[in-house]
Design a protein around this motif. Structure first.
Motif, PDB file in Angstrom:
ATOM      1  N   ASP A 178       0.642  -0.178 -61.747  1.00 16.06           N
ATOM      2  CA  ASP A 178       0.246   1.019 -61.011  1.00 16.06           C
ATOM      3  C   ASP A 178      -0.429   0.653 -59.688  1.00 16.06           C
ATOM      4  O   ASP A 178      -0.222   1.321 -58.659  1.00 16.06           O
ATOM      5  CB  ASP A 178      -0.690   1.887 -61.852  1.00 16.06           C
ATOM      6  N   ILE A 179      -1.273  -0.425 -59.717  1.00 17.83           N
ATOM      7  CA  ILE A 179      -1.927  -0.862 -58.469  1.00 17.83           C
ATOM      8  C   ILE A 179      -0.865  -1.262 -57.452  1.00 17.83           C
ATOM      9  O   ILE A 179      -0.951  -0.895 -56.265  1.00 17.83           O
ATOM     10  CB  ILE A 179      -2.891  -2.035 -58.753  1.00 17.83           C
ATOM     11  N   LYS A 180       0.123  -1.993 -57.890  1.00 16.07           N
ATOM     12  CA  LYS A 180       1.194  -2.421 -56.992  1.00 16.07           C
ATOM     13  C   LYS A 180       1.921  -1.211 -56.411  1.00 16.07           C
ATOM     14  O   LYS A 180       2.202  -1.145 -55.210  1.00 16.07           O
ATOM     15  CB  LYS A 180       2.170  -3.307 -57.767  1.00 16.07           C
TER      16      LYS A 180
ATOM     17  N   GLU B  20       2.357   7.580 -55.531  1.00 13.86           N
ATOM     18  CA  GLU B  20       1.348   8.137 -56.432  1.00 13.86           C
ATOM     19  C   GLU B  20       1.786   7.866 -57.868  1.00 13.86           C
ATOM     20  O   GLU B  20       2.974   7.819 -58.176  1.00 13.86           O
ATOM     21  CB  GLU B  20       1.212   9.641 -56.208  1.00 13.86           C
ATOM     22  N   THR B  21       0.815   7.697 -58.782  1.00 13.27           N
ATOM     23  CA  THR B  21       1.114   7.449 -60.194  1.00 13.27           C
ATOM     24  C   THR B  21       0.308   8.408 -61.061  1.00 13.27           C
ATOM     25  O   THR B  21      -0.742   8.899 -60.638  1.00 13.27           O
ATOM     26  CB  THR B  21       0.800   5.989 -60.603  1.00 13.27           C
ATOM     27  N   SER B  22       0.801   8.632 -62.253  1.00 15.67           N
ATOM     28  CA  SER B  22       0.085   9.471 -63.219  1.00 15.67           C
ATOM     29  C   SER B  22       0.467   8.992 -64.607  1.00 15.67           C
ATOM     30  O   SER B  22       1.662   8.873 -64.918  1.00 15.67           O
ATOM     31  CB  SER B  22       0.470  10.943 -63.027  1.00 15.67           C
TER      32      SER B  22
ATOM     33  N   TYR C 129      -3.738   7.030 -56.482  1.00 15.76           N
ATOM     34  CA  TYR C 129      -3.447   7.663 -55.188  1.00 15.76           C
ATOM     35  C   TYR C 129      -3.672   6.642 -54.083  1.00 15.76           C
ATOM     36  O   TYR C 129      -4.726   5.978 -54.037  1.00 15.76           O
ATOM     37  CB  TYR C 129      -4.361   8.873 -54.983  1.00 15.76           C
ATOM     38  N   PRO C 130      -2.714   6.497 -53.154  1.00 20.51           N
ATOM     39  CA  PRO C 130      -2.912   5.577 -52.020  1.00 20.51           C
ATOM     40  C   PRO C 130      -3.857   6.214 -50.995  1.00 20.51           C
ATOM     41  O   PRO C 130      -3.446   7.120 -50.250  1.00 20.51           O
ATOM     42  CB  PRO C 130      -1.498   5.397 -51.457  1.00 20.51           C
ATOM     43  N   PHE C 131      -5.099   5.753 -50.961  1.00 21.78           N
ATOM     44  CA  PHE C 131      -6.147   6.373 -50.130  1.00 21.78           C
ATOM     45  C   PHE C 131      -6.204   5.633 -48.796  1.00 21.78           C
ATOM     46  O   PHE C 131      -6.504   4.427 -48.732  1.00 21.78           O
ATOM     47  CB  PHE C 131      -7.491   6.306 -50.863  1.00 21.78           C
TER      48      PHE C 131
ATOM     49  N   ALA D 143      -6.401   1.412 -53.164  1.00 22.30           N
ATOM     50  CA  ALA D 143      -5.778   1.951 -54.390  1.00 22.30           C
ATOM     51  C   ALA D 143      -6.857   2.682 -55.169  1.00 22.30           C
ATOM     52  O   ALA D 143      -7.759   2.065 -55.742  1.00 22.30           O
ATOM     53  CB  ALA D 143      -5.176   0.843 -55.224  1.00 22.30           C
ATOM     54  N   MET D 144      -6.783   4.024 -55.127  1.00 22.53           N
ATOM     55  CA  MET D 144      -7.790   4.834 -55.806  1.00 22.53           C
ATOM     56  C   MET D 144      -7.227   5.324 -57.138  1.00 22.53           C
ATOM     57  O   MET D 144      -6.112   5.869 -57.187  1.00 22.53           O
ATOM     58  CB  MET D 144      -8.177   6.050 -54.946  1.00 22.53           C
ATOM     59  N   PHE D 145      -7.975   5.148 -58.218  1.00 19.30           N
ATOM     60  CA  PHE D 145      -7.566   5.621 -59.544  1.00 19.30           C
ATOM     61  C   PHE D 145      -8.642   6.559 -60.073  1.00 19.30           C
ATOM     62  O   PHE D 145      -9.823   6.175 -60.167  1.00 19.30           O
ATOM     63  CB  PHE D 145      -7.346   4.459 -60.508  1.00 19.30           C
ATOM     64  N   ILE D 146      -8.237   7.775 -60.384  1.00 17.46           N
ATOM     65  CA  ILE D 146      -9.146   8.791 -60.898  1.00 17.46           C
ATOM     66  C   ILE D 146      -8.885   8.958 -62.379  1.00 17.46           C
ATOM     67  O   ILE D 146      -7.773   9.328 -62.792  1.00 17.46           O
ATOM     68  CB  ILE D 146      -8.958  10.120 -60.150  1.00 17.46           C
TER      69      ILE D 146
END
Length: 471
Positions: A112-114, A121-123, A141-143, A151-154
């Protein structure tokens, strides 16, 4: 005994239960997908809005410490745990928990980071074993801040979503249960009523099987069961009619057989015991012979009619002149026409086209219709015979003046032993089979015959015969 009611009830309830289970599973799956997808879109939207705010304040770049402070604001706004990765590999988390960021321990995190650093975007729903017992919705989300990408992950805990889904599922389950209960109750009532009505028909069938043909079924329905009841009543009425016809047949046959037999027996005994003088015996022997011929004709008519109704009549179809057949038949009625002073009108087609059929049978049809006409025509009345060629068919019409027949009389005119003139005068002696034989012969030729009656024409019979052209 397993009634149709129990079978239908079992099948309907089984179908309902299977449908109910499939609907619940399907609704739950749809709700899961909808809420997760909706939450993922909402998180992405918030991340995009936050990205715009940050970029509007810090045009070119921002320090990591300052960015971390800004992300804390987003964490408080979303109520989620936020991870932030730099391209150099640095890691930041808004949670106070200590995370050992060995990427291999987190499902699909490295992939997912890659993907995020590549701008996608990933989910994903994941479970962090050893860290949390609850499933987590992780949105990547690519911030962007200026030219730099993070690489932002919520991470949003799933229990909140699952609680919402469960509440909606409970509401749907209760609604379906109430609807199902009402449906099963309605099906129970309809099936029970249907079973009762089928039992009514079954009891009526047993009643009729015992010879009680006057039984009728009263079912106020407009569906197939109602049609079945109507057909059943029609069948019972027809059986009752046939039973009455059979009784009348036996009564008429007994009368018609007894009359000539009584005459024959009386005259024979009179000659044997000398009551009838020798010089008068020849006259009474002729009467005996005439009555014997009438008995033989009646029996032959019965045998012929039985053969016709069973489909055993064999037709020897040939081409013949219809006009010649009519003229030959009329010769047999010359004396009757003279005795009743009948006005005879003959209008035969001039077309030189032959008819096609069993000539002997068609001759019998014309003879029987003429015999009927001469019996029931009034004194000084009229008989009309016409032939017409139309649509490759011969139309033969024989009518006589006299009493007009009612619709009820016309409806039974083809029944065997039907004698519409109840006076049974000597001039109207017959077996009552003539018109039945006519009907069967025309039917065997696959032709049509109709009867009409009114003040203008009296009684008229019209039947068709195939022509040589259309054989």
């Amino acid at each position: 005994m397993k009634t149709i009611f129990h079978k239908f009830a079992f099948i309907y309830i089984l179908i309902f239960l299977i449908s109910f289970i499939l609907i619940i599973i399907g609704v739950r799956s749809v709700l899961d997908y909808y809420f997760v997808s909706n939450e993922s879109d909402l998180i992405t939207q918030r991340a995009q809005n936050f990205e715009k705010i940050v970029n509007s304040k810090y045009v070119n770049s921002i320090s990591l410490d300052l960015l971390q402070e800004q992300i804390m604001l987003l964490d408080g706004y979303t109520g989620a745990n936020i991870w932030l990765f730099t391209e150099e590999g640095a890691f930041y988390s808004t949670s106070n928990s200590t995370y050992d960021m060995q990427l291999g321990k987190y499902p699909y995190l490295a992939d997912d980071i890659k993907s995020v650093f590549e701008g996608r975007e990933t989910s994903r729903e994941v479970l962090y074993e050893g860290i949390s017992q609850d499933r987590v919705l992780r949105v990547g989300y690519p911030f962007h801040v200026g030219d730099k990408i993070y690489a932002m992950f919520i991470n949003v805990p799933m229990p909140e979503l699952e609680d919402t889904i469960s509440k909606v599922s409970v509401i749907i389950f209760i609604s379906l249960s109430i609807s199902g209960f009402l449906a099963v109750t309605l099906i129970f009532m309809i099936t029970r009523r249907m079973g009762h009505e089928i039992k009514v028909i079954n009891d009526a069938a047993k009643f009729i099987a015992q010879g009680n043909f006057e039984k009728k079924i009263i079912i106020n329905r407009k569906d197939e069961l109602g049609e079945l009841a109507e057909s059943f009543n029609a069948m019972a009425a027809e059986l009752n009619k046939q039973e009455n016809t059979k009784r009348m047949f036996i009564s008429s046959l007994s009368h018609d057989l007894r009359t000539p037999l009584t005459t024959i027996k009386g005259y024979t005994h009179g000659m044997l015991d000398g009551t009838i003088e020798a010089d008068k015996q020849e006259r009474y022997l002729k009467i005996v012979s005439t009555e014997s011929d009438r008995l033989i004709k009646m029996i032959n008519d019965l045998l012929d009619l039985s053969k016709m109704e069973s489909g055993a009549l064999i037709l020897n179809k040939t081409d013949f002149d219809m006009n010649d057949v009519i003229v030959n038949v009329l010769d047999s009625f010359e004396q009757k026409i003279i005795d009743k002073r009948i006005k005879l009108t003959i209008d035969l087609t001039k077309e030189k086209i032959l008819a096609h059929g069993d000539m002997a049978s068609i001759q019998r049809v014309i003879y029987n219709l003429m015999d009927n006409a001469t019996k029931f025509v009034n004194m000084d009345g009229e008989i009309s015979i016409r032939t017409e060629l139309k649509n490759d068919k011969f139309y033969v019409g024989i009518s006589n003046s006299g009493n007009v027949l009612s619709p009820k009389e016309l409806s039974v005119i083809w029944d065997r032993f039907t004698k519409l003139d109840k006076s049974r005068g000597l001039e109207k002696k017959s077996s009552g089979l003539g018109l039945s034989i006519v009907k069967e012969i025309v039917k065997a030729h696959h032709e049509k015959i109709e009867v009409y009656s009114n003040e203008d024409i009296g009684v008229a019979f019209i039947f068709t015969v195939a022509t040589q052209i259309f054989k």
